[in-house]
Design a protein around this motif. Structure first.
Motif: not given
Length: 521
Positions: A153-154, A157, A161
């Motif tokens: 997920w980081a 993004l 993030h």
């Protein structure tokens, strides 16, 4: 003697009655004047359609009707975001890729306005079951994303993030922040793009790589959140596995101009344009007075810029209008002064007229051309990659109203509807390959089409008009009886426009000369 006294008594009684009646009439007139009279300093008047309109009344919501239909268009509720011509072309064509440009979704105001705590910026999606289910799935996904993979997920993004993806409260209407309604708009837009392009671009079977989808966003929460919501809806079929393969990239500019941003001439043209718009407003003193005084009721602490800019006031009023809130009031000199429906319609009538002047304004056009050059170079670069490598399949730019304005200017599309794009506007460039009789492809086999909010604008592009169009018919809205013709523009024309003709209005041949030429075209 008695008769004389009676006569005098009747005379005095008549005199007293006359005095009392006169006083009563005076008090009545004075009271009515106080009730209906409006002191110049405490009034808001707009001499539109030859009538003075007072604002003293109880606040009320702006209702959707024939007169206000154009105003509500700027709100762009999810129910009105529908598939039209996107991806409808079939036949001897292959869709190679798309470039998608969006304005972020519905947001809170950009300045402190009155009664903001009473405005509910939540979204009711119950009338659109598909969207309601998707929204709940999206919220659950974001709340549990760490259970998938915090690292992935980081990575998705990237530079964003740590940005929150949802409002802290579903009804929040915070300054400049995407609202729940705005999230719904982008989820609905993602549904439309998915239905139009997902299978045509062969995005299924968990086959997406980081070269297939490229995403840019400006460093604003509302544009980042808009991009994520759209991508989630577009790629929901394979869920998080697809998102994890993408890394969002940051643009430092509204214009996505990359290395072609600094341009002294652009700023000069922009100042000329602002002066011309200011002159327009000065020629409409009643509207200027309305803006100045209505700003006192709308903004908590209005500054000079807010009190002289119709579009700033318009933007602030949309916060009330798009969320069904009461128009604002202010207590002034013991009176309660409220913005009325008539003032809203008068203001929007003026800004609509002004947007038509902007569409024809030469200074604004030259400013837009210089601001959009870097973006157009980027677009052509991706088109060439789609031709040569068959990738990327999707390039997404999550930006602002100015982003779409600049792009429309660069392509020569002049429309007052594009001067101020509504929330969640979408601007799609489709890249097609004409299927040849043999397996060998040449540059002349590739064409593009421009679709803005579902409408085909390709034939409105000046440098495409005299080109060798590729014509094809398609079925509109899946109705067999409604076939429409569409014309595709050769990609060669946009390459030629960029390299040979773009700087003609500046008597220059390149960006540097156009930006530094003291004659400024």
């Amino acid at each position: 003697m008695l008769a004389e006294m009676v006569r005098l008594s009747y005379q005095h009684r008549a005199f007293y009655c006359y005095v009392i009646l006169s006083v009563w009439i005076f008090l009545l007139v004075a009271g009515m004047y106080k009730y209906i009279g409006i002191d110049e300093k405490s009034s808001m008047q707009a001499r539109v359609i030859e009538n003075d309109i007072s604002i003293r009344e109880f606040p009320r919501n702006l209702k959707a009707d024939v007169k206000t239909k154009k105003i509500f268009r700027f709100c762009n509720p999810p129910s009105e975001i529908t598939t039209e011509t996107e991806g409808k072309l079939d036949g001897n064509l292959t869709l190679g890729g798309i470039l998608v440009f969006i304005r972020h979704g519905d947001r809170g105001p950009l300045a402190h306005i009155r009664n903001i705590s009473l405005v509910n910026c939540g979204g009711d999606f119950s009338s659109i079951p598909e969207l309601e289910n998707l929204y709940h799935n999206y919220v659950n996904f974001l709340q549990n994303v760490s259970s998938y993979s915090r690292t992935a997920w980081a990575q998705f993004l990237g530079p964003f993030h740590g940005f929150p993806m949802l409002p802290s409260n579903s009804k929040d209407c915070k300054i400049g922040q995407l609202t729940t309604l705005g999230i719904g708009q982008l989820l609905k837009t993602g549904i439309i793009l998915k239905n139009a392009y997902y299978h045509k671009l062969n995005l299924g079977n968990n086959s997406i790589s980081n070269k297939d989808i490229i995403v840019y966003s400006t460093r604003y929460r509302r544009t980042v959140q808009s991009a994520v919501a759209l991508l989630y809806a577009l790629l929901e079929t394979d869920g998080f596995q697809n998102l994890a393969k993408i890394t969002m990239q940051e643009s430092q500019s509204y214009a996505f101009c990359n290395t072609d941003c600094a341009c002294p001439a652009a700023e000069k043209f922009y100042k000329q344009y602002l002066k011309e718009m200011s002159d327009h407003l000065k020629s409409h003193p009643a509207v200027a007075d309305l803006i100045r005084q209505a700003s006192n009721a709308v903004f908590e602490i209005p500054d000079q810029a807010q009190m002289t800019d119709p579009n700033t006031l318009k933007d602030a009023l949309l916060t009330y209008i798009c969320h069904g809130a009461s128009l604002p009031c202010i207590d002034f000199n013991t009176q309660r002064i409220c913005v009325k429906t008539e003032h809203v319609t008068s203001l929007f009538t003026y800004t609509e007229w002004e947007s038509k002047q902007v569409a024809k304004n030469n200074s604004r056009r030259k400013y837009g051309l210089l601001r959009a050059y870097g973006l157009l170079r980027n677009i052509v670069s991706y088109m060439l990659r789609i031709i040569s490598e068959a990738k990327p399949k999707i390039v997404l730019y999550s930006g602002h109203d100015k982003t779409l304005e600049y792009l429309a200017t660069a392509l020569g599309i002049f429309s007052d509807k594009l001067t101020m794009p509504h929330y969640a506007s979408r601007f799609v460039i489709e890249v097609y390959r004409i299927n040849p009789k043999n397996e060998n492809h040449v540059a002349s086999d590739f064409y593009f089409r421009v679709v803005i909010n579902g409408k085909d604008f390709t034939q409105k592009i000046p440098f495409c008009r005299n080109a060798n169009f590729y014509s094809i018919s398609y079925i509109e809205r899946n109705e067999v009886e409604k076939r429409k013709d569409s014309k595709l523009c050769p990609i060669e024309t946009i390459i030629r426009q960029l390299h040979d003709d773009y700087f003609g209005p500046f008597n220059a041949t390149n960006f540097k000369d156009a930006c530094t030429n003291h004659k400024y075209g």
